[in-house]
Design a protein around this motif. Structure first.
Motif, short mmCIF file in Angstrom:
data_model
loop_
_atom_site.label_atom_id
_atom_site.label_comp_id
_atom_site.label_asym_id
_atom_site.label_seq_id
_atom_site.Cartn_x
_atom_site.Cartn_y
_atom_site.Cartn_z
N GLU A 6 1.23 -1.13 0.11
CA GLU A 6 0.17 0.01 -0.32
C GLU A 6 0.79 0.85 -0.17
N LEU A 7 1.65 1.47 0.77
CA LEU A 7 2.88 2.59 0.42
C LEU A 7 3.22 2.92 -0.69
N VAL A 8 4.27 1.69 -1.02
CA VAL A 8 4.66 1.82 -2.29
C VAL A 8 3.45 2.16 -3.35
N ARG A 9 1.78 1.36 -3.46
CA ARG A 9 1.17 2.46 -4.00
C ARG A 9 0.67 4.04 -4.02
N ARG A 10 0.80 4.44 -2.42
CA ARG A 10 0.53 5.75 -2.70
C ARG A 10 1.79 6.75 -2.73
N ASN A 11 2.70 5.36 -2.51
CA ASN A 11 4.49 6.69 -3.41
C ASN A 11 4.30 6.51 -5.21
N ALA A 12 3.55 5.85 -5.22
CA ALA A 12 3.79 5.86 -6.78
C ALA A 12 2.42 7.03 -7.10
N ASP A 13 1.35 7.18 -6.65
CA ASP A 13 0.42 7.86 -6.31
C ASP A 13 1.30 9.41 -6.26
N PHE A 14 2.12 9.89 -4.75
CA PHE A 14 2.65 11.11 -5.05
C PHE A 14 3.47 11.59 -6.80
N VAL A 15 4.71 10.36 -6.27
CA VAL A 15 5.32 10.93 -7.55
C VAL A 15 4.57 11.77 -9.20
N ALA A 16 3.24 10.75 -9.41
CA ALA A 16 2.87 11.07 -10.74
C ALA A 16 1.56 12.45 -9.79
N ALA A 17 1.28 12.60 -8.86
CA ALA A 17 0.67 14.20 -8.40
C ALA A 17 1.29 15.25 -7.97
N GLU A 18 2.78 14.96 -7.95
CA GLU A 18 2.72 15.72 -6.75
C GLU A 18 4.49 16.03 -6.57
N PHE A 19 5.55 15.04 -6.29
CA PHE A 19 6.64 14.84 -7.11
C PHE A 19 7.57 15.50 -8.16
N ARG A 20 6.96 15.35 -9.38
CA ARG A 20 7.44 15.76 -10.38
C ARG A 20 6.77 17.60 -11.33
N THR A 21 5.33 17.61 -10.75
CA THR A 21 5.41 18.98 -10.72
C THR A 21 6.02 20.17 -9.40
N ARG A 22 6.78 19.86 -8.31
CA ARG A 22 7.04 21.15 -7.52
C ARG A 22 8.05 21.22 -8.00
N PRO A 23 8.29 22.47 -7.66
CA PRO A 23 10.19 22.94 -7.62
C PRO A 23 10.65 22.07 -7.08
N ALA A 24 12.14 22.20 -6.99
CA ALA A 24 13.06 21.72 -7.31
C ALA A 24 13.80 21.71 -4.99
N LEU A 25 14.04 20.86 -4.06
CA LEU A 25 14.28 21.71 -3.00
C LEU A 25 15.96 21.46 -2.43
N THR A 26 16.07 21.95 -1.79
CA THR A 26 17.34 22.21 -1.68
C THR A 26 17.51 21.44 -0.23
N ILE A 27 18.47 20.75 0.56
CA ILE A 27 18.61 20.56 1.49
C ILE A 27 18.49 20.88 2.88
N ASN A 28 19.05 22.72 2.50
CA ASN A 28 18.62 23.89 4.08
C ASN A 28 17.76 24.27 3.41
N PRO A 29 16.32 23.67 4.24
CA PRO A 29 14.96 24.59 4.46
C PRO A 29 15.07 26.13 4.54
N SER A 30 13.21 25.73 3.01
CA SER A 30 13.58 27.23 2.61
C SER A 30 13.45 28.20 3.68
N GLY A 31 12.43 27.82 4.40
CA GLY A 31 12.18 28.79 5.73
C GLY A 31 12.54 29.08 6.70
N ASN A 32 14.46 28.41 7.16
CA ASN A 32 15.36 29.09 8.04
C ASN A 32 14.62 27.91 8.75
N MET A 33 14.35 26.77 8.98
CA MET A 33 13.59 26.70 9.85
C MET A 33 13.53 25.54 10.69
N MET A 34 13.58 24.43 11.75
CA MET A 34 13.61 23.87 11.85
C MET A 34 12.33 23.72 13.23
#
Length: 180
Positions: A6-34
């Motif tokens: 089920e987790l792998v299926r949900r991940n495939a949904d995530f990749v198709a719906a969200e991951f491909r369309t979001r901007p590239a993320l960096t290793i440092n948080p964009s909000g300077n927040m922890m």
């Protein structure tokens, strides 16, 4: 029951719906927040605080407490962030401690030896950790961070999430940490 398939299926949904369309993320948080929060499944800091992917680094542990292990983790993450300075936005660094009502940590008060080991303190010092009170515990932990972590442009705040209402209350407003 949620299983690995089920987790792998949900991940495939995530990749198709969200991951491909979001901007590239960096290793440092964009909000300077922890954010340091609890492992309680009712209190997902990213959802409760409305954080976007990549906006904050999130550490979760029992009670969302600042322990010696948490401080060591924060130090390690600081080194990773420093190794990638070019991706760090300017401005204050924000450390947000998120405790919550009805925390299972209160159930652990019956096991002082376990808690003493968790906090790496003698059992006689446990009362000072305010284990039964999330408002007190977030104040204790913000005070601990202010004593143990130094840095310019560094703020620490303490929030308490009410699991019955969904509301967050600022218990310790953003407070500068003493430099060096």
């Amino acid at each position: 029951m949620t299983d690995t398939d089920e987790l792998v299926r949900r991940n495939a949904d995530f990749v198709a719906a969200e991951f491909r369309t979001r901007p590239a993320l960096t290793i440092n948080p964009s909000g300077n927040m922890m954010v340091v929060g609890c492992v309680d499944p009712r209190v997902d800091p990213t959802r409760v605080l409305g954080l976007e992917p990549g906006e904050a680094a999130v550490i979760r542990n029992v009670g969302g407490r600042v322990t010696p292990a948490t401080l060591r983790t924060m130090t390690m993450l600081g080194k990773v962030g420093a190794a990638h300075r070019d991706g760090r936005p300017s401005g204050d660094w924000n450390l947000v401690l998120l405790h919550h009502t009805d925390c299972g940590m209160t159930d652990l008060a019956a096991f002082p030896e376990l808690l003493a080991d968790y906090f790496e303190i003698p059992e006689a010092d446990l009362a000072a950790k305010s284990v039964r009170d999330p408002y007190g515990s977030v104040r204790v932990d913000t005070d601990l961070v202010r004593r143990e972590i130094r840095g310019p442009d560094f703020l620490v705040s303490g929030l308490v999430y009410d699991v019955s209402t969904g509301a967050v209350e600022v218990t310790v407003p953003p407070t500068p940490v003493p430099a060096g």
